[in-house]
Write a protein that holds these residues in place. Structure first.
Motif, PDB file in Angstrom:
ATOM      1  N   THR A 187       0.814  -1.216   0.000  1.00 21.01           N
ATOM      2  CA  THR A 187       0.000   0.000   0.000  1.00 21.01           C
ATOM      3  C   THR A 187       0.849   1.267   0.000  1.00 21.01           C
ATOM      4  O   THR A 187       0.338   2.341  -0.267  1.00 21.01           O
ATOM      5  CB  THR A 187      -0.951   0.015   1.222  1.00 21.01           C
ATOM      6  OG1 THR A 187      -0.162  -0.126   2.412  1.00 21.01           O
ATOM      7  CG2 THR A 187      -1.967  -1.115   1.141  1.00 21.01           C
ATOM      8  N   THR A 188       2.154   1.114   0.291  1.00 25.36           N
ATOM      9  CA  THR A 188       3.025   2.290   0.293  1.00 25.36           C
ATOM     10  C   THR A 188       4.250   2.045  -0.575  1.00 25.36           C
ATOM     11  O   THR A 188       4.667   0.904  -0.787  1.00 25.36           O
ATOM     12  CB  THR A 188       3.521   2.639   1.716  1.00 25.36           C
ATOM     13  OG1 THR A 188       4.396   1.596   2.164  1.00 25.36           O
ATOM     14  CG2 THR A 188       2.374   2.806   2.699  1.00 25.36           C
ATOM     15  N   LYS A 189       4.811   3.133  -1.054  1.00 24.43           N
ATOM     16  CA  LYS A 189       6.023   3.057  -1.870  1.00 24.43           C
ATOM     17  C   LYS A 189       7.181   2.515  -1.035  1.00 24.43           C
ATOM     18  O   LYS A 189       8.007   1.747  -1.532  1.00 24.43           O
ATOM     19  CB  LYS A 189       6.349   4.442  -2.428  1.00 24.43           C
ATOM     20  CG  LYS A 189       7.465   4.426  -3.428  1.00 24.43           C
ATOM     21  CD  LYS A 189       7.673   5.788  -4.065  1.00 24.43           C
ATOM     22  CE  LYS A 189       8.794   5.697  -5.077  1.00 24.43           C
ATOM     23  NZ  LYS A 189       9.062   6.933  -5.759  1.00 24.43           N
ATOM     24  N   ALA A 190       7.242   2.892   0.226  1.00 22.37           N
ATOM     25  CA  ALA A 190       8.309   2.441   1.117  1.00 22.37           C
ATOM     26  C   ALA A 190       8.278   0.919   1.272  1.00 22.37           C
ATOM     27  O   ALA A 190       9.327   0.260   1.219  1.00 22.37           O
ATOM     28  CB  ALA A 190       8.179   3.106   2.482  1.00 22.37           C
ATOM     29  N   GLU A 191       7.088   0.380   1.433  1.00 24.51           N
ATOM     30  CA  GLU A 191       6.917  -1.069   1.535  1.00 24.51           C
ATOM     31  C   GLU A 191       7.392  -1.750   0.247  1.00 24.51           C
ATOM     32  O   GLU A 191       8.102  -2.749   0.281  1.00 24.51           O
ATOM     33  CB  GLU A 191       5.423  -1.381   1.689  1.00 24.51           C
ATOM     34  CG  GLU A 191       4.994  -1.998   2.991  1.00 24.51           C
ATOM     35  CD  GLU A 191       3.506  -2.326   2.927  1.00 24.51           C
ATOM     36  OE1 GLU A 191       3.170  -3.475   3.264  1.00 24.51           O
ATOM     37  OE2 GLU A 191       2.689  -1.466   2.533  1.00 24.51           O
ATOM     38  N   ARG A 192       6.966  -1.194  -0.862  1.00 25.06           N
ATOM     39  CA  ARG A 192       7.302  -1.743  -2.177  1.00 25.06           C
ATOM     40  C   ARG A 192       8.827  -1.733  -2.393  1.00 25.06           C
ATOM     41  O   ARG A 192       9.403  -2.718  -2.852  1.00 25.06           O
ATOM     42  CB  ARG A 192       6.598  -0.926  -3.256  1.00 25.06           C
ATOM     43  CG  ARG A 192       6.765  -1.458  -4.640  1.00 25.06           C
ATOM     44  CD  ARG A 192       5.803  -0.737  -5.605  1.00 25.06           C
ATOM     45  NE  ARG A 192       5.771  -1.426  -6.857  1.00 25.06           N
ATOM     46  CZ  ARG A 192       5.180  -2.599  -7.080  1.00 25.06           C
ATOM     47  NH1 ARG A 192       4.528  -3.195  -6.115  1.00 25.06           N
ATOM     48  NH2 ARG A 192       5.228  -3.176  -8.263  1.00 25.06           N
ATOM     49  N   ASN A 193       9.469  -0.630  -2.030  1.00 24.65           N
ATOM     50  CA  ASN A 193      10.917  -0.524  -2.174  1.00 24.65           C
ATOM     51  C   ASN A 193      11.647  -1.548  -1.304  1.00 24.65           C
ATOM     52  O   ASN A 193      12.623  -2.151  -1.738  1.00 24.65           O
ATOM     53  CB  ASN A 193      11.400   0.883  -1.835  1.00 24.65           C
ATOM     54  CG  ASN A 193      10.983   1.899  -2.874  1.00 24.65           C
ATOM     55  OD1 ASN A 193      10.683   1.565  -4.009  1.00 24.65           O
ATOM     56  ND2 ASN A 193      10.942   3.155  -2.471  1.00 24.65           N
ATOM     57  N   LYS A 194      11.175  -1.738  -0.090  1.00 20.26           N
ATOM     58  CA  LYS A 194      11.807  -2.679   0.832  1.00 20.26           C
ATOM     59  C   LYS A 194      11.724  -4.113   0.296  1.00 20.26           C
ATOM     60  O   LYS A 194      12.702  -4.860   0.321  1.00 20.26           O
ATOM     61  CB  LYS A 194      11.126  -2.579   2.202  1.00 20.26           C
ATOM     62  CG  LYS A 194      11.765  -3.409   3.268  1.00 20.26           C
ATOM     63  CD  LYS A 194      11.084  -3.190   4.606  1.00 20.26           C
ATOM     64  CE  LYS A 194      11.690  -4.081   5.659  1.00 20.26           C
ATOM     65  NZ  LYS A 194      11.017  -3.966   6.942  1.00 20.26           N
ATOM     66  N   ILE A 195      10.566  -4.487  -0.229  1.00 20.57           N
ATOM     67  CA  ILE A 195      10.385  -5.839  -0.767  1.00 20.57           C
ATOM     68  C   ILE A 195      11.187  -6.009  -2.059  1.00 20.57           C
ATOM     69  O   ILE A 195      11.828  -7.046  -2.275  1.00 20.57           O
ATOM     70  CB  ILE A 195       8.891  -6.150  -0.990  1.00 20.57           C
ATOM     71  CG1 ILE A 195       8.177  -6.188   0.368  1.00 20.57           C
ATOM     72  CG2 ILE A 195       8.697  -7.465  -1.738  1.00 20.57           C
ATOM     73  CD1 ILE A 195       6.662  -6.175   0.284  1.00 20.57           C
ATOM     74  N   ASP A 215      16.867   5.797   1.062  1.00 23.79           N
ATOM     75  CA  ASP A 215      17.422   6.990   1.705  1.00 23.79           C
ATOM     76  C   ASP A 215      16.480   8.185   1.561  1.00 23.79           C
ATOM     77  O   ASP A 215      16.337   8.989   2.486  1.00 23.79           O
ATOM     78  CB  ASP A 215      18.800   7.343   1.135  1.00 23.79           C
ATOM     79  CG  ASP A 215      19.880   6.392   1.592  1.00 23.79           C
ATOM     80  OD1 ASP A 215      19.645   5.618   2.538  1.00 23.79           O
ATOM     81  OD2 ASP A 215      20.973   6.402   0.979  1.00 23.79           O
ATOM     82  N   LYS A 216      15.834   8.306   0.408  1.00 26.56           N
ATOM     83  CA  LYS A 216      14.879   9.412   0.183  1.00 26.56           C
ATOM     84  C   LYS A 216      13.720   9.325   1.167  1.00 26.56           C
ATOM     85  O   LYS A 216      13.227  10.342   1.639  1.00 26.56           O
ATOM     86  CB  LYS A 216      14.305   9.347  -1.233  1.00 26.56           C
ATOM     87  CG  LYS A 216      15.248   9.806  -2.307  1.00 26.56           C
ATOM     88  CD  LYS A 216      14.519   9.736  -3.660  1.00 26.56           C
ATOM     89  CE  LYS A 216      15.482   9.762  -4.800  1.00 26.56           C
ATOM     90  NZ  LYS A 216      14.812   9.498  -6.081  1.00 26.56           N
ATOM     91  N   GLU A 217      13.303   8.109   1.459  1.00 25.08           N
ATOM     92  CA  GLU A 217      12.169   7.927   2.373  1.00 25.08           C
ATOM     93  C   GLU A 217      12.534   8.316   3.790  1.00 25.08           C
ATOM     94  O   GLU A 217      11.706   8.815   4.530  1.00 25.08           O
ATOM     95  CB  GLU A 217      11.720   6.465   2.347  1.00 25.08           C
ATOM     96  CG  GLU A 217      11.110   6.067   1.017  1.00 25.08           C
ATOM     97  CD  GLU A 217      11.099   4.566   0.794  1.00 25.08           C
ATOM     98  OE1 GLU A 217      11.321   3.812   1.755  1.00 25.08           O
ATOM     99  OE2 GLU A 217      10.873   4.152  -0.349  1.00 25.08           O
ATOM    100  N   ILE A 218      13.792   8.097   4.154  1.00 22.37           N
ATOM    101  CA  ILE A 218      14.248   8.412   5.514  1.00 22.37           C
ATOM    102  C   ILE A 218      14.433   9.912   5.684  1.00 22.37           C
ATOM    103  O   ILE A 218      14.148  10.475   6.725  1.00 22.37           O
ATOM    104  CB  ILE A 218      15.563   7.654   5.840  1.00 22.37           C
ATOM    105  CG1 ILE A 218      15.285   6.146   5.840  1.00 22.37           C
ATOM    106  CG2 ILE A 218      16.141   8.097   7.157  1.00 22.37           C
ATOM    107  CD1 ILE A 218      16.539   5.295   5.876  1.00 22.37           C
ATOM    108  N   ALA A 219      14.922  10.565   4.626  1.00 20.48           N
ATOM    109  CA  ALA A 219      15.255  11.992   4.688  1.00 20.48           C
ATOM    110  C   ALA A 219      14.033  12.877   4.866  1.00 20.48           C
ATOM    111  O   ALA A 219      12.930  12.561   4.727  1.00 20.48           O
ATOM    112  CB  ALA A 219      15.980  12.407   3.437  1.00 20.48           C
TER     113      ALA A 219
END
Length: 150
Positions: free
Chosen positions: A98-106, A146-150
């Motif tokens: 449901t989120t881009k962050a989740e998608r990037n992690k997987i 890194d973009k998600e953390i910043a």
């Protein structure tokens, strides 16, 4: 490059891996992106794009001197996808993100799994070349995180 040499490199890795994946060789990736190889889960097929692999090699190393090594690395990486026991589950998880962050992690996990397998398959090869390819392959995934953390 003689087709028999390329075929020999691919067959050597298939034997070493014990994979039952089919391998298809084409010249370039259809949409113009610099994709050297692709694994299709549904058909258990790896497609290698030889001209694109050569372009990637030249872009990364400023020469095609390492072309056969680069071909081996890309093939081993795609075999890593083909033999990844988690791939079906991870793809299912990607579909449910449901989120881009989740998608990037997987997506990163899928790539790291394939590279872990490839490294084992490529034991004895010049690690500098292998690690350079791995670094540049994973770099966009880490940059996104890194973009998600910043």
């Amino acid at each position: 490059m003689q087709h028999s040499v390329i075929e020999s490199v691919i067959n050597q890795l298939l034997l070493r891996s014990g994979s039952s994946a089919d391998v298809v060789v084409e010249s370039t990736f259809p949409d113009g992106r610099l994709v050297g190889g692709k694994y299709h889960l549904g058909t258990h097929t790896i497609t290698l794009y030889l001209n694109t692999i050569k372009q990637q090699c030249v872009q990364l190393f400023a020469t095609d001197q390492y072309y056969l090594d680069y071909l081996m690395i890309v093939t081993a990486h795609e075999l890593g996808h083909a033999e990844d026991q988690e791939l079906v589950e991870l793809c299912d998880q990607l579909d449910e993100c449901t989120t881009k962050a989740e998608r990037n992690k997987i997506s990163l996990r899928i790539e790291e799994n394939a590279w872990r397998y490839a490294r084992a398959l490529l034991k004895g090869m010049d690690t500098t070349i292998v690690e350079t390819v791995v670094f540049h392959s994973l770099k966009p995934y880490y940059e996104e995180m890194d973009k998600e953390i910043a």
